[in-house]
Design a protein around this motif. Sequence first.
Motif, PDB file in Angstrom:
ATOM      1  N   LYS A   1      -2.528 -10.186  23.152  1.00  0.00           N
ATOM      2  CA  LYS A   1      -3.926 -10.603  24.174  1.00  0.00           C
ATOM      3  C   LYS A   1      -3.264 -10.883  25.653  1.00  0.00           C
ATOM      4  N   PRO A   2      -4.038 -10.325  26.728  1.00  0.00           N
ATOM      5  CA  PRO A   2      -4.098 -10.069  27.925  1.00  0.00           C
ATOM      6  C   PRO A   2      -3.252 -11.204  28.197  1.00  0.00           C
ATOM      7  N   ILE A   3      -2.276 -10.613  29.188  1.00  0.00           N
ATOM      8  CA  ILE A   3      -1.932 -11.599  30.396  1.00  0.00           C
ATOM      9  C   ILE A   3      -2.723 -12.084  31.882  1.00  0.00           C
ATOM     10  N   ASP A   4      -2.453 -13.001  31.426  1.00  0.00           N
ATOM     11  CA  ASP A   4      -3.676 -13.036  32.787  1.00  0.00           C
ATOM     12  C   ASP A   4      -2.270 -14.266  34.195  1.00  0.00           C
ATOM     13  N   THR A   5      -0.760 -14.232  33.912  1.00  0.00           N
ATOM     14  CA  THR A   5      -0.170 -14.604  35.034  1.00  0.00           C
ATOM     15  C   THR A   5       0.179 -13.159  35.627  1.00  0.00           C
ATOM     16  N   ASP A   6       0.215 -13.392  37.170  1.00  0.00           N
ATOM     17  CA  ASP A   6       1.205 -12.350  37.917  1.00  0.00           C
ATOM     18  C   ASP A   6       2.688 -12.251  38.147  1.00  0.00           C
ATOM     19  N   LEU A   7       3.045 -11.417  36.742  1.00  0.00           N
ATOM     20  CA  LEU A   7       4.679 -11.473  36.463  1.00  0.00           C
ATOM     21  C   LEU A   7       5.197 -10.646  38.021  1.00  0.00           C
ATOM     22  N   SER A   8       4.391 -10.331  38.681  1.00  0.00           N
ATOM     23  CA  SER A   8       5.446  -9.727  39.817  1.00  0.00           C
ATOM     24  C   SER A   8       6.014 -10.683  40.802  1.00  0.00           C
ATOM     25  N   ILE A   9       5.589 -11.663  40.458  1.00  0.00           N
ATOM     26  CA  ILE A   9       5.731 -12.594  41.559  1.00  0.00           C
ATOM     27  C   ILE A   9       7.019 -13.260  41.743  1.00  0.00           C
ATOM     28  N   TYR A  10       7.814 -13.140  40.101  1.00  0.00           N
ATOM     29  CA  TYR A  10       8.801 -14.093  39.329  1.00  0.00           C
ATOM     30  C   TYR A  10       9.826 -12.694  40.108  1.00  0.00           C
ATOM     31  N   ASP A  11      11.115 -13.385  40.328  1.00  0.00           N
ATOM     32  CA  ASP A  11      12.320 -12.297  39.928  1.00  0.00           C
ATOM     33  C   ASP A  11      12.919 -11.913  38.525  1.00  0.00           C
ATOM     34  N   GLU A  12      12.933 -12.929  37.953  1.00  0.00           N
ATOM     35  CA  GLU A  12      13.874 -12.297  36.572  1.00  0.00           C
ATOM     36  C   GLU A  12      12.306 -13.810  35.697  1.00  0.00           C
ATOM     37  N   ILE A  13      12.388 -12.665  34.697  1.00  0.00           N
ATOM     38  CA  ILE A  13      11.999 -13.169  33.537  1.00  0.00           C
ATOM     39  C   ILE A  13      12.845 -12.916  32.916  1.00  0.00           C
ATOM     40  N   PHE A  14      12.654 -14.101  31.121  1.00  0.00           N
ATOM     41  CA  PHE A  14      14.216 -14.369  30.442  1.00  0.00           C
ATOM     42  C   PHE A  14      12.181 -14.374  29.448  1.00  0.00           C
ATOM     43  N   ILE A  15      13.309 -13.809  28.646  1.00  0.00           N
ATOM     44  CA  ILE A  15      12.640 -14.103  26.683  1.00  0.00           C
ATOM     45  C   ILE A  15      13.088 -14.812  25.601  1.00  0.00           C
ATOM     46  N   GLY A  16      12.227 -15.460  25.297  1.00  0.00           N
ATOM     47  CA  GLY A  16      12.101 -16.298  23.930  1.00  0.00           C
ATOM     48  C   GLY A  16      11.630 -15.465  22.398  1.00  0.00           C
ATOM     49  N   THR A  17      12.259 -15.521  21.304  1.00  0.00           N
ATOM     50  CA  THR A  17      12.346 -15.081  20.523  1.00  0.00           C
ATOM     51  C   THR A  17      12.887 -15.892  19.205  1.00  0.00           C
ATOM     52  N   PRO A  18      11.997 -15.810  18.562  1.00  0.00           N
ATOM     53  CA  PRO A  18      12.814 -15.609  17.306  1.00  0.00           C
ATOM     54  C   PRO A  18      13.065 -14.816  16.596  1.00  0.00           C
ATOM     55  N   ILE A  19      14.403 -14.559  15.293  1.00  0.00           N
ATOM     56  CA  ILE A  19      14.591 -13.558  14.558  1.00  0.00           C
ATOM     57  C   ILE A  19      13.536 -12.923  13.409  1.00  0.00           C
ATOM     58  N   TRP A  20      13.352 -11.756  13.814  1.00  0.00           N
ATOM     59  CA  TRP A  20      12.431 -11.760  12.422  1.00  0.00           C
ATOM     60  C   TRP A  20      13.427 -10.136  11.552  1.00  0.00           C
ATOM     61  N   ASN A  21      13.215 -10.591  10.555  1.00  0.00           N
ATOM     62  CA  ASN A  21      14.564  -8.965   9.654  1.00  0.00           C
ATOM     63  C   ASN A  21      15.515  -8.228  10.379  1.00  0.00           C
ATOM     64  N   SER A  22      15.956  -9.545  10.879  1.00  0.00           N
ATOM     65  CA  SER A  22      17.050  -9.692  12.377  1.00  0.00           C
ATOM     66  C   SER A  22      16.964  -8.603  13.869  1.00  0.00           C
ATOM     67  N   LYS A  23      15.757  -8.824  13.870  1.00  0.00           N
ATOM     68  CA  LYS A  23      15.002  -8.466  15.486  1.00  0.00           C
ATOM     69  C   LYS A  23      14.306  -9.565  15.876  1.00  0.00           C
ATOM     70  N   GLY A  24      13.951  -9.041  17.034  1.00  0.00           N
ATOM     71  CA  GLY A  24      12.954  -9.687  18.009  1.00  0.00           C
ATOM     72  C   GLY A  24      11.940  -9.404  17.621  1.00  0.00           C
ATOM     73  N   VAL A  25      10.719 -10.293  17.280  1.00  0.00           N
ATOM     74  CA  VAL A  25       9.490 -10.286  17.148  1.00  0.00           C
ATOM     75  C   VAL A  25       8.202  -8.980  17.426  1.00  0.00           C
ATOM     76  N   PRO A  26       7.139  -8.330  17.083  1.00  0.00           N
ATOM     77  CA  PRO A  26       6.611  -7.669  17.690  1.00  0.00           C
ATOM     78  C   PRO A  26       5.767  -7.436  18.616  1.00  0.00           C
ATOM     79  N   ALA A  27       5.508  -9.558  18.571  1.00  0.00           N
ATOM     80  CA  ALA A  27       4.747  -9.462  20.661  1.00  0.00           C
ATOM     81  C   ALA A  27       5.904  -9.261  21.110  1.00  0.00           C
ATOM     82  N   ILE A  28       6.843  -9.613  21.193  1.00  0.00           N
ATOM     83  CA  ILE A  28       7.618  -8.694  22.046  1.00  0.00           C
ATOM     84  C   ILE A  28       8.033  -8.122  22.282  1.00  0.00           C
ATOM     85  N   ASN A  29       7.875  -6.614  21.545  1.00  0.00           N
ATOM     86  CA  ASN A  29       8.083  -5.677  21.655  1.00  0.00           C
ATOM     87  C   ASN A  29       7.123  -4.714  22.761  1.00  0.00           C
ATOM     88  N   ALA A  30       6.184  -5.187  21.874  1.00  0.00           N
ATOM     89  CA  ALA A  30       4.755  -4.866  23.080  1.00  0.00           C
ATOM     90  C   ALA A  30       4.534  -5.469  24.461  1.00  0.00           C
TER      91      ALA A  30
END
Length: 158
Positions: A62-91
């Motif tokens: 889904k479209p992201i309405d947050t301006d990510l350019s204002i952030y110095d650091e981004i952290f990713i939160g993801t569950p593990i599916w089939n030993s890897k990160g989820v497809p939404a995170i890959n997107a």
Amino acid sequence: MKRIIVYYSLSGNTEEAVKLIAEKMDCDVLKIDTVKDMPKSFAARILVGGGQVAMNIVPEIKPIDTDLSIYDEIFIGTPIWNSKGVPAINAFLKDDDICKKVTGLIITSGGGDIEKCVKALESKIPNLKYKVSLLDRKHKDYGLNSEKIDEFVRTVTC
């Protein structure tokens, strides 16, 4: 330093962990989701989600309405599916500018083994510095998450 945790959570485990960490780090959160919803039944979720991971299917998010350019650091939160990160995170990680800002991974799992997931994501995240492995609420060692979260936050904020 301005930080945000971008996460995907289907069952609520990752969301719970991310919100606790964000509060302790005083940072923003952004939940991402796919355009097409996952099935309601657990068995169907396993088949669909695991299949997407196995076949490297990257769904539309889904479209992201947050301006990510204002952030110095981004952290990713993801569950593990089939030993890897989820497809939404890959997107989400398809954007190279975003990938360069990602410095941390918050990974939730039912078994605790995050190395395959980290390896799968590391190739997309050139500046990875921090990672924490947290257990799902149903895991017998779930109570250890509190210590892991405190250590993760200390490491990031020092």
